[in-house]
Design a protein around this motif. Sequence first.
Motif, PDB file in Angstrom:
ATOM      1  N   LYS A   1      28.726 -16.088  -1.196  1.00 18.01           N
ATOM      2  CA  LYS A   1      27.742 -16.554  -2.187  1.00 18.01           C
ATOM      3  C   LYS A   1      26.340 -16.528  -1.604  1.00 18.01           C
ATOM      4  O   LYS A   1      25.379 -16.115  -2.275  1.00 18.01           O
ATOM      5  CB  LYS A   1      28.106 -17.964  -2.645  1.00 18.01           C
TER       6      LYS A   1
ATOM      7  N   ASP B   1      19.387 -19.338  -9.261  1.00 18.24           N
ATOM      8  CA  ASP B   1      19.713 -20.736  -9.027  1.00 18.24           C
ATOM      9  C   ASP B   1      20.987 -20.826  -8.201  1.00 18.24           C
ATOM     10  O   ASP B   1      22.007 -20.222  -8.538  1.00 18.24           O
ATOM     11  CB  ASP B   1      19.890 -21.462 -10.364  1.00 18.24           C
ATOM     12  N   SER B   2      20.950 -21.567  -7.122  1.00 16.00           N
ATOM     13  CA  SER B   2      22.083 -21.615  -6.188  1.00 16.00           C
ATOM     14  C   SER B   2      23.291 -22.340  -6.766  1.00 16.00           C
ATOM     15  O   SER B   2      24.396 -22.163  -6.252  1.00 16.00           O
ATOM     16  CB  SER B   2      21.651 -22.300  -4.882  1.00 16.00           C
ATOM     17  N   PHE B   3      23.108 -23.121  -7.807  1.00 14.78           N
ATOM     18  CA  PHE B   3      24.228 -23.862  -8.386  1.00 14.78           C
ATOM     19  C   PHE B   3      24.822 -23.125  -9.597  1.00 14.78           C
ATOM     20  O   PHE B   3      26.015 -22.877  -9.664  1.00 14.78           O
ATOM     21  CB  PHE B   3      23.783 -25.270  -8.783  1.00 14.78           C
ATOM     22  N   SER B   4      23.972 -22.773 -10.545  1.00 18.27           N
ATOM     23  CA  SER B   4      24.476 -22.114 -11.759  1.00 18.27           C
ATOM     24  C   SER B   4      24.531 -20.603 -11.632  1.00 18.27           C
ATOM     25  O   SER B   4      25.123 -19.937 -12.482  1.00 18.27           O
ATOM     26  CB  SER B   4      23.577 -22.480 -12.942  1.00 18.27           C
ATOM     27  N   LEU B   5      23.903 -20.042 -10.588  1.00 18.55           N
ATOM     28  CA  LEU B   5      23.819 -18.588 -10.369  1.00 18.55           C
ATOM     29  C   LEU B   5      23.142 -17.884 -11.541  1.00 18.55           C
ATOM     30  O   LEU B   5      23.415 -16.712 -11.819  1.00 18.55           O
ATOM     31  CB  LEU B   5      25.228 -17.993 -10.140  1.00 18.55           C
ATOM     32  N   GLU B   6      22.246 -18.575 -12.224  1.00 18.71           N
ATOM     33  CA  GLU B   6      21.453 -17.986 -13.293  1.00 18.71           C
ATOM     34  C   GLU B   6      20.105 -17.539 -12.735  1.00 18.71           C
ATOM     35  O   GLU B   6      19.529 -18.196 -11.886  1.00 18.71           O
ATOM     36  CB  GLU B   6      21.226 -18.995 -14.419  1.00 18.71           C
TER      37      GLU B   6
ATOM     38  N   LYS C   1      16.206 -16.999 -12.714  1.00 16.75           N
ATOM     39  CA  LYS C   1      15.014 -17.643 -13.231  1.00 16.75           C
ATOM     40  C   LYS C   1      13.831 -16.703 -13.034  1.00 16.75           C
ATOM     41  O   LYS C   1      13.722 -16.044 -11.994  1.00 16.75           O
ATOM     42  CB  LYS C   1      14.745 -18.968 -12.514  1.00 16.75           C
TER      43      LYS C   1
ATOM     44  N   GLU D   1      31.312 -16.823 -11.146  1.00 16.13           N
ATOM     45  CA  GLU D   1      31.871 -18.136 -10.844  1.00 16.13           C
ATOM     46  C   GLU D   1      32.842 -18.102  -9.666  1.00 16.13           C
ATOM     47  O   GLU D   1      33.005 -19.095  -8.961  1.00 16.13           O
ATOM     48  CB  GLU D   1      32.566 -18.705 -12.074  1.00 16.13           C
TER      49      GLU D   1
ATOM     50  N   GLN E   1      18.383 -10.871 -17.024  1.00 20.35           N
ATOM     51  CA  GLN E   1      19.227 -12.003 -16.678  1.00 20.35           C
ATOM     52  C   GLN E   1      20.467 -11.586 -15.894  1.00 20.35           C
ATOM     53  O   GLN E   1      20.854 -12.236 -14.936  1.00 20.35           O
ATOM     54  CB  GLN E   1      19.638 -12.750 -17.958  1.00 20.35           C
TER      55      GLN E   1
ATOM     56  N   SER F   1      33.687 -12.387 -12.616  1.00 18.39           N
ATOM     57  CA  SER F   1      32.569 -13.264 -12.958  1.00 18.39           C
ATOM     58  C   SER F   1      31.959 -13.849 -11.691  1.00 18.39           C
ATOM     59  O   SER F   1      32.609 -13.943 -10.636  1.00 18.39           O
ATOM     60  CB  SER F   1      33.040 -14.389 -13.876  1.00 18.39           C
TER      61      SER F   1
ATOM     62  N   GLN G   1      31.926 -19.268  -6.073  1.00 19.72           N
ATOM     63  CA  GLN G   1      31.926 -20.657  -5.627  1.00 19.72           C
ATOM     64  C   GLN G   1      33.038 -20.920  -4.618  1.00 19.72           C
ATOM     65  O   GLN G   1      32.950 -21.865  -3.827  1.00 19.72           O
ATOM     66  CB  GLN G   1      32.105 -21.588  -6.842  1.00 19.72           C
TER      67      GLN G   1
END
Length: 634
Positions: free
Chosen positions: A577, A202-207, A209, A568, A426, A566, A571
């Motif tokens: 990114k 996911d490009s926003f949360s970097l989680e 899927k 984060e 994950q 991390s 960002q």
Amino acid sequence: MDADQHESSGETKSAMHTWRFRHHFTYKADQGKNIIVQCNLCLPRVNLLSTSKTSTSNLKKHLDRTHLGCEACPDVKRGRKKEERNGEESRHCQLKKLKAEIISKYTTQAKVDDLIYDFIVEDCLSFYVLEQPGFMKLIAGLTEGLKSMDRVTLFTKVDQSFSRMREELMSRLSSAQYVCTTADIWTANNRSFFGMTCHWIDSFSLERKSVALGFARLQGKITYDTIAGRIHDIHVAFNIESKVQITVTDNGSPFTSVFKEFAVDSHDSDDDIGFFENVSAVLQGEPEKGLLLFLPTVQRCASHTLEQIVAEDFWQAVSQGPMCQLHYSTMAKVFSIFSKCHHLQVGMDAAEEIGKMALVVPSVIRWNVEYCAVQKIVSLTERELTELCARLEVPRMQPEEMAFLKEYVTVFHPLAFALELFQAEQKCYLGLVIPTVLSLKNKLNEQKDTTTYFGDVINAIAMGIDVRFLELFASTEAKIATATTPQFRLWWMAASEREEMCSLLATEASLMDPCTETEASPSRDPSTIKSEDDFFSYGSAKPYAQIQQRGVMEEIRKYIEGTGKSLECLQDFPRVKQLFLKYNTTLPSTAPVQRLFSQKGNLVTSQRNFLTDDYFERIQLLRYNSNLLSLNIE
């Protein structure tokens, strides 16, 4: 004695003596400011209750919670009449009626159908279960008259859920910029199945899927063109053929033949996509209409590569080394313990009683499971192991054999840890592979001088790592994936190579177009003057490409000098990114598709033989994707 007898005995009266429901309790004893009573409605079970002498609220709560409806039977001795009840219904009938009213109020036929649907899909059961008399009685009894849906209704719900799942998958995949797929083939009960999963970040949360895209039955002889056709068909069906960065497979011969035959050599072409003719159309005698089937770049499963090192390089070094006899004698005893604990109830009981653990027979293809089992054996004390061997009638471990096992556990702990990392999903990225393999090799070499039995084995494993991961170490994609992972950056590279890597990152980043980037204003054509600000100029400006390149290099430098580990922190570096999303979307192993095959009951249950191949695939995909997608039918 009951409450009246207690009152006539001359003892101190309490609030219970004037209570209308006192006949439901029998006095037992005083306890300071409280009294102890026995509930008559709970008999024959002894249920002693404590209540205040000045209040009966505790006993009233007990009646309301446990004996619903008892207030319809007040004390006759106090002159109170019983409530009139139509047909002289008993308290049991009243409770049953009340239960039916509650169930009918909160349970509807639609809800029951949804629960039955979830039950069938979750356990991959035959649809004929709905027509079994026992199941129909169970539903009718639990729902007070509601019926179980028939097979036609279940087929309809499965079709509707599958359609909704495809639509939601298409929607989610359309918004993903880069995706990675994993593919594998599994054979069980004389049937072969092709499975494929898809993964993106996911490009926003970097989680990460993950979803399952295919679980198709393969009939006939499995050839490389059959596999290639399956891969292409699934990619096209979900419209991701242009987004797939890499397809991850194991090192088996079918997949090796597929990509060796059809993948275009990256040195010969700028496009890493392979293609071949529509073989199925040719075999069916249909005229070819120029349709080409495209294959993405292949990535070998890192965990399978490590498994091959253990299965081949490790065993070859063991069989040729001086400790060959010691190794086989020790492992024979260990596997004898595994087998008896797995197949015999007395073995299970002995392991549970003595070692407080459950031992299972390790899988042939999962060395890390074997390692964990050996680790459990080593964790036993000498007395516990001796007692366990005696109970199982297994030859006792000799001191030298125990020393061998302890060194085995110590030396190969890094190898087992690396396998667990690669099989994660994950938090596992392609950028994890190179640092993990380098760290594994270093940790093994550190123990080489202190080992007694495994010096030659460590040399063989280190050589196997160099040979089998040679292609990965030379991969530009893997290097960029590692460099854009904040946990590693460039510390794993030699100092002489870091400057070149920075230039490579800057070149790749300049091609990115992050949505968060503040675009510089390019030089405009003099003919497009729209305002005074466009008219006035004071000399030639620097070319836009130079300004952009300088901004990219500054961003790369700041990122490399950072210390955050991390995700984060990415960002703050939009171009880095984007590089991370592009190159770390790739998984290092095929563990997700193996989990698709290993879901409980999907391939080994006999009930699935009553399902057609089409509906069996639908059930498996609905089951796997249930955690990500909202598929309940309204």
